[in-house]
Design a protein around this motif. Structure first.
Motif, PDB file in Angstrom:
ATOM      1  N   TRP A   1     -11.831   2.092   2.740  1.00  0.00           N
ATOM      2  CA  TRP A   1     -10.977   2.930   1.895  1.00  0.00           C
ATOM      3  C   TRP A   1     -11.792   3.857   0.995  1.00  0.00           C
ATOM      4  O   TRP A   1     -12.866   3.495   0.522  1.00  0.00           O
TER       5      TRP A   1
ATOM      6  N   TYR B   1     -15.256   1.841  -2.825  1.00  0.00           N
ATOM      7  CA  TYR B   1     -14.403   3.009  -2.597  1.00  0.00           C
ATOM      8  C   TYR B   1     -15.171   4.289  -2.930  1.00  0.00           C
ATOM      9  O   TYR B   1     -15.117   5.276  -2.212  1.00  0.00           O
TER      10      TYR B   1
ATOM     11  N   VAL C   1       0.850  -1.188   0.000  1.00  0.00           N
ATOM     12  CA  VAL C   1       0.000   0.000   0.000  1.00  0.00           C
ATOM     13  C   VAL C   1       0.886   1.238   0.000  1.00  0.00           C
ATOM     14  O   VAL C   1       1.891   1.283   0.711  1.00  0.00           O
TER      15      VAL C   1
ATOM     16  N   GLN D   1      -9.317  -1.990   4.789  1.00  0.00           N
ATOM     17  CA  GLN D   1      -9.594  -1.778   3.368  1.00  0.00           C
ATOM     18  C   GLN D   1     -11.083  -1.587   3.081  1.00  0.00           C
ATOM     19  O   GLN D   1     -11.453  -0.952   2.092  1.00  0.00           O
TER      20      GLN D   1
END
Lengths: 332, 300
Positions: free
Chosen positions: B247, B93, A267, B244
């Motif tokens: 995100w 996202y 990342v 995640q």
């Protein structure tokens, strides 16, 4: 219904006596209350999200703190480590100073040039202004990705273009000597905001001044030097100081560009690719982030934050003083 | 395109003996200047727009071609955009970005408009000092207060989510307050005064008199708030980097290439998709953007 009961509550005699005295105090108190009520969110916000964290950062900077255990007192150890032992700190400071200067000079200089070009265009200036300004809105992550690709040493269009003239283009984001210039090129691309501010102030300069100067036979350079510059000086200062403060915070583009150019599969912002190549893009805020949120040296990161704050504060004070002397913020 | 100069001022013409040749050269000079200016503008425009065109074209190439020097797709692969959605949870996202930017902007407006009103249209002692404090807060690098704020949000159990970035807007956002105040100060005080004479409360003056007149300013502040949160990377990285599922597009895009090493065409397609909402927003509200910027740096 409401009006009826209101009317019923009002005794007909209550018109003059108590009311005469009250409006003054009442309205004064009420005005104060109104101000407090309107300002309440910000007064709270300033306390919770500005004063408290600033004081706490100052406290943490004097401790050893790893986020899990309570902070333990460390005195000025963090600061002495920062300036005498940290192997990367001067690199990070140097990179931030380099980028701040390059981006400020580049953005303001280039913004001024593009703004002047726009003032010379009569009818098409609107279209060109839109084209020049559009990239300034691009998300920094998207801009960084795009530029890593555009500046790709072998397949990118910029080096191909240079190749037309027989120039061997540099490795840009893969060469420690050219990674920061590459970030500067990217900053020029997004300089539209500065351009719009300068364009507005250029258009505010009275045309008669130029006409008079032209009749006196002043050259274009003399007109720029003695009419344009003094007229836009306050706005130019604003743009320069603002650019410096933004430069000191430079983070996102460097993190993403370094990560993508390194080809790391982690990342973006992780320790593996941060500062790639060879720490040449490691800015002060990036090193702070790495120390605080990857190494969990929260006390040390706080000491770095205090240093960053002090430097930003100097420029902030300059900006506020300039705004005051320009009359911004005084009674309109 | 006409090459005529702007109409000259009708100043009394002095009897001057000018040779026609000289007149012509002046006209020629103007023509040359016009051509020169437009040539420079076109070169600059190519420089500004070239990169955008280039990433769009690359996004439409085949996997192999995106790795070559070609600038123009030999075959058009529109399916790349669809493939981006398969390779990464772009919709999730997008939803997170929308939640962050939308709520932050809504909260900012609720809290910042009254503050900007008090800073621009009410007179009280300490008003200027408070305004300068707004500027100081606006210029504070986010990294300076990141550590203690992270600790606070961690104690509240909100790290890993976007709430640490959204909730502070309920207590005003410095840049938005600054921008709104710059707008509101330009509305003549007489409007408020006549309403006050009629005995209106400040709240009703704000809602009935000022807000209708301040729509362009509020639109600009909302736009910039939305844009800044939409483009934000440091905040989401700090608070949702480990998680995640929360995100935003910025984070998803930054790590997209790490996963799809050799597919530059898909990375560029993802880049285009992330840029697109911002570009659409700009074309829908170009005037507010430009006005907003002018006010942020110029007028006092």
């Amino acid at each position: 219904m409401a009006t009826l009961t209101e009317a019923a509550k009002q005794p007909p005699s209550a018109v003059a006596l108590p009311v005469r005295k009250q409006p003054k105090n009442n309205s004064k108190a009420r005005r104060r209350l109104t101000v407090v009520a309107f300002m309440a969110p910000w007064i709270l916000g300033l306390s919770i999200f500005f004063l408290y964290p600033l004081l706490t950062t100052a406290y943490y900077s004097l401790t050893n703190f790893d986020l899990i255990n309570d902070p333990t007192w460390a005195g000025f150890n963090n600061f002495s480590y920062m300036f005498s032992k940290d192997p990367l700190i001067w690199k990070a400071i140097g990179n931030t100073v380099w980028l701040t200067i390059a981006i400020t000079v580049g953005r303001v200089g280039f913004g001024l040039v593009t703004a002047i070009v726009l003032t010379k265009l009569k009818r098409a200036s609107g279209v060109f202004r839109t084209l020049f300004y559009l990239p300034a809105l691009a998300p920094p992550v998207a801009a960084a990705l795009a530029f890593v690709f555009i500046l790709n040493p072998s397949t990118g269009p910029l080096n191909q273009f240079l190749g037309l003239f027989g120039i061997q283009g540099p490795l840009w984001f893969n060469d420690p000597a050219f990674a920061k210039p590459a970030l500067t090129v990217m900053a020029l691309w997004t300089s539209g905001t500065v351009m719009v501010i300068l364009l507005a102030s250029l258009l505010d300069v009275p045309g008669e001044l130029y006409e008079a100067a032209g009749l006196d036979g002043a050259s274009a350079w003399q007109q720029f030097r003695h009419i344009t510059l003094p007229s836009i000086a306050p706005v130019l200062t604003f743009a320069v100081v603002n650019s410096i403060i933004v430069g000191l915070q430079f983070f996102t583009e460097a993190v993403v560009a370094g990560s993508v150019a390194s080809g790391s599969s982690a990342v973006a912002g992780s320790s593996l690719s941060i500062g790639y190549p060879d720490n040449s893009t490691m800015t002060f805020p990036m090193w702070l982030y790495e120390q605080g949120f990857h190494q969990f040296h929260m006390g040390y990161a706080s000491a770095m934050a205090i240093a960053l704050f002090l430097v930003s504060a100097i420029f902030t004070i300059i900006l506020v003083r300039r705004m005051r002397s320009a009359g911004i913020g005084e009674e309109a | 395109m006409s090459v005529l100069e702007a109409p000259r001022s009708t100043a009394p013409k002095l009897p001057k003996l000018r040779k026609p040749a000289k007149l012509k050269s002046l006209r020629q000079q103007n023509t040359l200047a016009w051509i020169g200016n437009h040539a420079i503008a076109i070169v600059l425009a190519i420089g500004f727009i070239g990169p955008i065109l280039f990433i769009v074209l690359t996004a439409l190439m085949s996997d192999q071609q995106a790795l070559t020097k070609n600038l123009w797709p030999t075959s058009w692969h529109w399916e790349n955009f669809a493939e981006v959605f398969e390779k990464a949870p772009m919709l999730a996202y997008f939803g997170n970005s929308l939640l962050y930017a939308g709520l932050a902007t809504a909260f900012m407006l609720i809290s910042s408009v009254p503050v900007a009103y008090a800073l621009s249209r009410l007179k009280w002692r300490g008003r200027n000092t408070m305004f300068y404090l707004v500027i100081v807060a606006m210029l504070l690098p986010p990294q300076v207060i990141a550590v203690p704020m992270y600790v606070v949000w961690a104690k509240m159990g909100l790290t890993g989510t976007l709430w640490p970035l959204i909730l502070p807007n309920l207590l005003g956002d410095a840049f938005s307050i600054f921008l709104l105040r710059q707008f509101l100060i330009t509305i003549p005080q007489s409007y408020s005064d006549s309403a006050r004479v009629d005995g209106a409360s400040e709240l009703s003056i704000l809602f009935r008199v000022i807000l209708p007149m301040a729509k362009p300013g509020i639109a600009a502040a909302a736009l910039f708030s939305f844009l800044n949160t939409w483009n934000d990377y440091f905040g989401p990285l700090l608070y949702t980097g480990e998680n995640q599922g929360n995100w935003t597009l910025s984070l998803g895009l930054a790590s997209f290439r790490g996963v799809h090493q050799v597919q530059w065409n898909l990375t560029m397609a993802a880049t285009v998709l992330v840029m697109l909402p911002v570009i659409i927003l700009f074309f829908l509200a170009q005037k507010q953007f430009i006005e907003g910027i002018k006010f942020s740096g110029v007028k006092g």
